[in-house]
Write an enzyme that holds these catalytic residues in place. Structure first.
Site, PDB file in Angstrom:
ATOM      1  N   PRO A 475       0.830  -1.212   0.000  1.00 32.00           N
ATOM      2  CA  PRO A 475       0.000   0.000   0.000  1.00 32.00           C
ATOM      3  C   PRO A 475       0.859   1.255   0.000  1.00 32.00           C
ATOM      4  O   PRO A 475       1.820   1.359   0.763  1.00 32.00           O
ATOM      5  CB  PRO A 475      -0.810  -0.132   1.294  1.00 32.00           C
ATOM      6  CG  PRO A 475       0.003  -1.025   2.172  1.00 32.00           C
ATOM      7  CD  PRO A 475       0.709  -1.976   1.257  1.00 32.00           C
ATOM      8  N   CYS A 476       0.543   2.179  -0.883  1.00 33.36           N
ATOM      9  CA  CYS A 476       1.237   3.470  -0.951  1.00 33.36           C
ATOM     10  C   CYS A 476       0.189   4.559  -0.781  1.00 33.36           C
ATOM     11  O   CYS A 476      -0.163   5.269  -1.735  1.00 33.36           O
ATOM     12  CB  CYS A 476       1.986   3.615  -2.273  1.00 33.36           C
ATOM     13  SG  CYS A 476       3.296   2.404  -2.518  1.00 33.36           S
TER      14      CYS A 476
END
Length: 848
Positions: A475-476
């Site tokens: 996840p970014c």
């Protein structure tokens, strides 16, 4: 070198350019008639790539697009020695001797995706093998050297693959270009790559002989060596190369065999690749083991395994890691063979390192010293015994019966992170199991050893070399458009983007054969694609082959668009997996950044391809039974028979699903066909949305649409209120996107393709109402839009299940990629970046 008498320059392309097309590398002044004399001003051709790449330069200064004329000086730069015999020259370079008015391309007529279209090239009178530059530097065919660029530009690096006299009488050479990391798509992340390392490209073009500067020694070295060893092999050379950089899909991959790559006799030609059939070596292994990081409920690994097993490669998800408890429970329910770990990726990496130390301490793997858990306790045993004289002899003593599990973190929530073991105490049941720090269990060496030995044998945790494939989507959240505080200048300084670093750290530690990273397209858009470039640079710095592709879910048999980025990585002795071309006729909508447009996985010539018809919402969910807004059953029976091929396929039992390997199941129920329950006000609003295509809150009483497509309150209609006293049309719907949006309380329709499956099933700002029923789409309906088989059951509160589905990788896309992975494992993949899936994939039995 600087020479005031030489005024040649390269009309190159800045690596930061946003242009997605390859700039024309035309020779300035070329006439259509090859027999006519060329103009004196001839521009040196700087290679450029569709993803913004430019050839290797000697510094970071950006080139300016300036062109200066070549001053010809026959005495300084001229061919020497005998000419190449005419018959040999025509055989080696036939495109130079085509006769009048003939044109072609260097290297043959075929043009790869992302490279330039055919251009005119200079025809030759004769060829040479040697040239004298500046009256002092002797270049031979196959030598490497600097090529002068434009004013204020830095010299380019090339290999000389041809020397010839043009029909105009001028001397030319054909250059095959090298790239530095900063001149490839990696760009700003080139600091991760050794500055002595360059990449061989396929780009070749013609340049005036006078543009050559200094001779270079560029050494070919094996790819799978550390930087220090490569530098040692470089010796007194200027640069080394161990990999090719190819424009299509920003590919970094193995060099071709020596005789195809260059033919430079002065180079070191130590082979950097194993034979292509090495990838078959693990066919002897009964299974390929996969680690699914940031696994969610397991959609990506499920699809990969189905696709690989369809191609007779037994891929199994042995380990999965996710921070979401319910997602781990769902994955474990559907994949009982998987060790599903509910922990952060950072703690997982720390645990892996501690696990390796434990295995070493018990001589299960090489290295390490005998274990010394709680050394101080054994050293101070006598002192402890003396102190115990004052202890009440009636105090209960706890004895360890068995070690159950291991973790790294703070499971006791005492703010003391470390290595913990889960203990079953003698004469106590599971309810009294506790997590204990390993350094407090110094008198339990036999129990600890037994646990480690059993865990090593059963592979409860992977050691370096145990993992064949790592997949996952770190996840970014720092790149999300919903994040008002995005750090565009230094994205990796944002804690919300740190998981990308952790993901690559785990890859570096475990060294799997293959890597597949998925992410939203913003990873190659936000901050000029910095995070995507970083991920590529990390893989290349670890000697992985790598490439980037953008794939749309609907193109593989789903009624949703949903474009995502997929990055492949492969060890040097493996075939770099390809991207499967679309199987369904879905127009890929915009969303890819300009610099990465050529990375979109599409057919170049759609007219010449036979694709399946696109799917719509009705094709996916029209057979599902009606349910109400307050449906609470997790399992119900099917009522209707499947109406479409998609419905027949998606509702198959486990053992009938192509690629499924596991325990057979009985005829399953329809799971998770229940919606998020709207509150009474929203339910009342949904009931008043007309049941027709395109209906939304604009169809409610009191709303008027202006000529500029913005909404306003109708002054002739009194505002309507619900029984609760709240307005029928909420203010937020009127002001959403400045009154231009049609999404609030929007109703989907049977003949539509959904933009993307979302994680929140609320109708306030998205189109999610069922076409004919007064509710939002159910969890199962969303799951079908993501390609989850109906037998895949989810756990957790209803909101959590929506999140699991919305965050998942579309299963059909992962299945197609799994099939590609299997081709690489078996050594049947080609060097091309894309391939065509079997007809009717994944229903391969229809081909028989």
């Amino acid at each position: 070198m600087t020479n005031s008498k030489r005024k040649s320059s390269a009309s190159g392309k800045n690596a930061d350019s946003a242009s997605s097309s390859v700039p024309e590398k035309r020779m300035k002044g070329v006439k259509e008639e090859n027999e006519e004399v060329l103009a004196d001003a001839v521009a040196v051709q700087a290679p450029a790539a569709s993803d913004g790449a430019s050839p290797a330069r000697s510094s970071d200064r950006k080139p300016e697009k300036k062109v200066r004329a070549v001053v010809k000086d026959e005495e300084e730069s001229r061919f020497t020695g005998d000419t190449v015999p005419a018959d040999e020259a025509r055989q080696r370079w036939p495109h130079r001797y085509l006769g009048k008015k003939r044109t072609g391309t260097i290297g043959g007529p075929e043009t790869l995706k992302g490279t330039e279209p055919p251009k005119e090239f200079i025809q030759a009178r004769r060829h040479y093998t040697e040239a004298l530059i500046d009256g002092r530097v002797l270049f031979k065919l196959g030598d490497n050297g600097y090529v002068q660029a434009g004013e204020d530009e830095d010299s380019y690096i090339c290999r000389i693959v041809e020397m010839f006299e043009g029909v105009d009488g001028d001397p030319y050479f054909c250059a095959q270009w090298f790239y530095r990391a900063k001149d490839t798509v990696i760009q700003a992340c080139s600091d991760l790559i050794d500055d002595k390392r360059v990449f061989l490209s396929e780009i070749k073009d013609d340049n005036p002989l006078d543009c050559l500067l200094e001779k270079l020694k560029i050494v070919r070295v094996p790819l799978d060596l550390d930087k220090a060893t490569k530098r040692a092999m470089l010796s007194d050379g200027d640069y080394y190369y161990d990999m090719s950089y190819l424009v299509p899909f920003s590919s970094y991959q193995n060099l071709p065999p020596d005789n195809e790559a260059d033919g430079n006799e002065s180079d070191s030609t130590i082979s950097s690749e194993s034979d292509s059939n090495v990838a078959v070596k693990d066919d002897k292994r009964s299974e390929m083991r996969m680690l699914d990081l940031y696994s969610g409920c397991g959609a990506m690994s499920t699809g990969l395994c189905l696709g690989a097993n369809m191609a007779n490669v037994n891929l199994v998800t042995r380990w999965a890691v996710d921070l979401n408890t319910y997602a781990c429970q769902s994955l474990k329910l559907n994949h009982p063979e998987t060790e599903a770990r509910n922990e952060s990726a950072e703690d997982f990496l720390k645990l892996l390192k501690e696990w390796e130390k434990l295995c070493q301490s018990f001589s299960l793997v090489g290295g390490g010293d005998p274990i010394t858990v709680e050394k101080e306790e054994s050293e101070n045993a006598e002192e402890d015994d003396e102190d115990n004289d004052d202890v009440d002899l009636g105090e209960e003593v706890f004895e360890v019966e068995k070690v159950l599990s291991i973790c790294y973190g703070d499971p006791k929530e005492i703010k003391k992170p470390g290595l913990y073991l889960k203990i079953r105490w003698k004469n106590y049941g599971p309810a009294e199991d506790t997590w204990e720090p390993i350094d407090g269990l110094g008198d339990c060496q036999d129990k600890i050893k037994q646990f480690v030995v059993d865990g090593f044998n059963s592979k409860i945790l992977p050691l370096p070399g145990d993992v064949d494939v790592i997949c996952g989507g770190p996840p970014c959240q720092g790149i999300s458009g919903f994040n008002r505080f995005r750090n565009k200048e230094s994205p990796l300084d944002d804690e919300k983007n740190k998981q990308l670093v952790v993901y690559m750290d785990i890859v570096e530690y475990l060294k799997p054969r293959f890597v597949l990273m998925e992410n939203v397209v913003d990873i190659v858009k936000f901050a000029k694609g910095f995070l995507g470039r970083y991920a590529l640079a990390r893989l290349v710095s670890m000697n992985y082959q790598a490439r980037v592709g953008l794939m749309t879910a609907g193109s593989y048999g789903l009624p949703q668009f949903r474009m995502r980025m997929f990055m492949w990585g492969a060890r040097p002795n493996e075939k770099l997996p390809q991207y499967p071309l679309p199987t369904h006729n879905v127009v890929t909508r915009g969303g890819s950044p300009v610099e990465f447009e050529s990375n979109t996985v599409v057919h170049d010539d759609i007219k010449g391809v036979e694709l399946e018809k696109e799917l719509y919402l009705g094709d996916a969910i029209s057979d599902l039974p009606s349910v109400t807004n307050d449906e609470e059953r997790d399992e119900i029976s099917y009522e209707d028979m499947p109406k479409t091929e998609f419905q027949k396929f998606i509702s198959l039992m486990k053992e009938d699903m192509p690629g499924f390997v596991g325990v057979d199941s009985s005829d399953h129920y329809l799971y998770d066909h229940r919606p998020y329950k709207l509150n009474e006000d929203d339910y009342q609003r949904a009931c008043q949305i007309p049941k027709r295509k395109g209906a939304n809150f604009r169809d409610l009483k009191g709303v008027r649409v202006r000529s500029d497509n913005r909404v306003e309150w109708d002054p002739d209609v009194e505002r309507v209120y619900l029984p609760s006293g709240k307005p029928l049309v909420p203010d937020y719907a009127m002001t959403f996107v400045e009154g231009r949006s049609t999404k609030p309380f929007g109703r989907l329709w049977w003949d539509e393709i959904v933009p993307t499956v979302v994680t929140r099933a609320e109708p306030h700002n998205q189109v999610i109402l069922h076409p004919m029923q007064d509710r939002v789409l159910t969890v199962r309906e969303n799951a079908r839009l993501q390609g989850f088989p109906d037998y895949y059951k989810l756990l957790g509160p209803i909101k959590e299940r929506y999140m699991q589905v919305g965050n998942a990788v579309a299963v059909p896309v992962a299945r197609a990629l799994g099939y590609s992975l299997a081709m690489s494992c078996k050594g049947t993949a080609t060097e091309a970046p894309v391939f065509i899936l079997p007809k009717k994939f994944p229903n391969l039995e229809e081909n028989q």
